[in-house]
Design a protein around this motif. Structure first.
Motif, PDB file in Angstrom:
ATOM      1  N   GLU A   9       2.123   1.491  -3.604  1.00  7.46           N
ATOM      2  CA  GLU A   9       1.441   2.215  -4.413  1.00  7.46           C
ATOM      3  C   GLU A   9       1.539   3.721  -4.138  1.00  7.46           C
ATOM      4  OE1 GLU A   9      -3.412   1.613  -5.488  1.00  7.46           O
ATOM      5  OE2 GLU A   9      -1.601  -0.371  -5.328  1.00  7.46           O
ATOM      6  N   THR A  10       0.983   4.322  -3.229  1.00 10.00           N
ATOM      7  CA  THR A  10       0.770   5.787  -2.674  1.00 10.00           C
ATOM      8  C   THR A  10       1.307   6.743  -2.565  1.00 10.00           C
ATOM      9  OG1 THR A  10      -0.602   4.896  -0.591  1.00 10.00           O
ATOM     10  CG2 THR A  10       0.508   6.801  -0.277  1.00 10.00           C
ATOM     11  N   ALA A  46       0.804  -1.150   0.076  1.00  5.99           N
ATOM     12  CA  ALA A  46       0.022  -0.006  -0.323  1.00  5.99           C
ATOM     13  C   ALA A  46       0.856   1.222   0.294  1.00  5.99           C
ATOM     14  CB  ALA A  46      -0.781  -0.312   1.592  1.00  5.99           C
TER      15      ALA A  46
END
Length: 153
Positions: free
Chosen positions: A40-41, A37
């Motif tokens: 991706e962020t 996550a």
């Protein structure tokens, strides 16, 4: 967000981003930080994210827990006070060394950062306070030629 930077700079920018997100409360104590996550962020691969999480663990901001990954640490009042007391000892020393050597460009930089801080304050941009505060202090200490002390601060 930071993927356009070279690897060494990428890790430095990424750790600043995630550290600031933790300190500002965007990632609150007890929350899980998943590598995929975060990658991706921030538009990066998992490798620099993993390196950053290990560094943040060394700083005490996260705990690496088997089967759970990185969990944001809860800082105790004693830990927070310890950090501020340490800074109170080191920062005047840095400023005493740096201040006589500051020039017009340095003062212009300090004023520019201060103006950005005032705008952020007026706009209620809480997430930027810590970063701007750090930029202001680093601008004031930049001529100290005390890299170890600056790194600790």
């Amino acid at each position: 967000m930071v993927s356009h930077l070279k690897h060494r700079t990428l890790s430095g920018a990424l750790i600043e981003e995630i550290r600031q997100a933790i300190l500002s409360g965007r990632y609150p104590a007890g929350s899980q930080l998943r590598q995929d996550a975060l990658a991706e962020t921030y538009g990066v691969s998992r490798i620099p994210v993993r390196e950053v999480l290990f560094q943040l663990e060394a700083e005490g901001l996260v705990r690496i827990v088997p089967q759970k990954g990185a969990i944001v640490s809860e800082l105790s009042l004693a830990e927070i006070n310890d950090v501020f007391e340490l800074r109170a000892l080191l920062e005047p020393r840095l400023f005493r060394k740096s201040a006589p050597l500051l020039d017009g460009d340095d003062f212009a930089r300090v004023e520019e950062v201060q103006n950005r801080f005032l705008k952020a304050t007026a706009a209620g941009e809480i997430d930027s306070y810590g970063q701007l505060n750090a930029e202001l202090h680093l601008a004031l200490y930049r001529r100290a030629e005390m890299p170890r002390t600056q790194q600790i601060v």
